[in-house]
Design a protein around this motif. Sequence first.
Motif, short mmCIF file in Angstrom:
data_model
loop_
_atom_site.label_atom_id
_atom_site.label_comp_id
_atom_site.label_asym_id
_atom_site.label_seq_id
_atom_site.Cartn_x
_atom_site.Cartn_y
_atom_site.Cartn_z
N VAL A 163 0.91 -1.46 0.33
CA VAL A 163 -0.05 -0.08 -0.15
C VAL A 163 0.73 1.49 0.34
CG1 VAL A 163 -1.51 1.53 0.78
CG2 VAL A 163 -1.82 -1.21 1.10
N ALA A 164 1.51 1.31 1.20
CA ALA A 164 2.70 2.26 0.91
C ALA A 164 3.98 2.03 2.24
CB ALA A 164 1.71 3.86 1.63
N ALA A 165 4.40 3.29 2.03
CA ALA A 165 5.88 2.82 2.60
C ALA A 165 6.47 4.46 3.37
CB ALA A 165 6.83 2.12 2.00
N ILE A 166 7.36 4.34 3.88
CA ILE A 166 7.86 5.90 4.31
C ILE A 166 9.83 5.49 4.88
CG2 ILE A 166 6.79 5.84 6.56
CD1 ILE A 166 6.57 8.38 6.51
N ASN A 167 10.01 6.28 5.22
CA ASN A 167 11.46 5.89 5.70
C ASN A 167 11.88 6.62 6.32
OD1 ASN A 167 11.92 8.70 4.78
ND2 ASN A 167 14.42 8.07 4.32
N TRP A 168 12.81 6.99 7.68
CA TRP A 168 12.79 6.90 8.29
C TRP A 168 12.68 8.83 8.99
CZ3 TRP A 168 16.65 10.62 10.84
CH2 TRP A 168 18.00 10.71 9.59
N SER A 169 13.20 9.47 7.60
CA SER A 169 13.50 10.85 8.43
C SER A 169 11.97 11.59 7.54
CB SER A 169 14.27 11.05 7.88
OG SER A 169 14.46 10.83 6.53
N ASP A 170 11.24 10.49 7.27
CA ASP A 170 9.41 10.90 6.21
C ASP A 170 9.78 12.01 5.27
OD1 ASP A 170 7.47 12.13 9.35
OD2 ASP A 170 8.20 10.53 8.65
N SER A 171 11.68 11.37 4.46
CA SER A 171 11.95 12.63 3.56
C SER A 171 11.32 11.93 1.72
CB SER A 171 13.65 12.48 3.61
OG SER A 171 13.71 11.63 3.19
N ASN A 172 10.75 10.61 2.15
CA ASN A 172 10.92 9.53 1.43
C ASN A 172 9.00 8.59 1.66
OD1 ASN A 172 11.68 8.50 -1.61
ND2 ASN A 172 13.46 7.40 -0.78
N THR A 173 8.62 8.79 0.64
CA THR A 173 7.39 7.36 0.90
C THR A 173 7.07 7.14 -0.88
OG1 THR A 173 6.01 9.98 -0.13
CG2 THR A 173 6.52 9.46 2.53
N ALA A 174 6.73 6.22 -0.80
CA ALA A 174 5.97 4.94 -2.08
C ALA A 174 4.77 5.02 -1.84
CB ALA A 174 7.23 4.18 -2.69
N TYR A 175 3.76 4.97 -3.00
CA TYR A 175 2.73 4.38 -2.61
C TYR A 175 2.13 3.69 -4.00
CZ TYR A 175 1.56 8.56 0.71
OH TYR A 175 1.79 9.22 1.40
N ALA A 176 1.19 2.47 -3.90
CA ALA A 176 0.48 1.83 -4.91
C ALA A 176 -0.05 2.65 -5.18
CB ALA A 176 -0.35 0.56 -3.46
N LEU A 177 -0.30 2.42 -6.75
CA LEU A 177 -1.01 3.24 -8.07
C LEU A 177 -2.62 3.33 -7.18
CD1 LEU A 177 0.39 2.16 -11.62
CD2 LEU A 177 0.91 4.35 -10.12
#
Length: 125
Positions: A48-62
């Motif tokens: 669904v979604a992911a986030i790195n430790w510093s909030d600087s990088n996120t990813a989402y399913a389309l």
Amino acid sequence: QVQLVESGGGLVQAGGSLRLSCTASGRAFSSYIMGWFLQAPGKEREFVAAINWSDSNTAYALSVKGRFTISRDNAVNTLYLQMNSLKSEDTAVYYCAATGQTWIGVVLPTRYDYWGQGTQVTVSS
């Protein structure tokens, strides 16, 4: 070891909103990449979604991009998933997960080391 506990699931009408939370305990939460996955009956677990430790990088399913927002508050060891404009096809058990590995492959369930028990989200049409 990291223990993860999800909450916030429930029954909502299509077009409505829910916010899921995932509270972590154990080793340094802030050092982990965190993700949300869903699993519908009879189907495989999906990213669904992911986030790195510093909030600087996120990813989402389309399928959720523009409707869902992942965030985290390292001060209280909590991960969130704000879900807006929910659709019936969003119905599933939602899991939070943690990985100590790199950002590469964050969409893959096999990359995650720790999982919560899941929380049911049901969207009625």
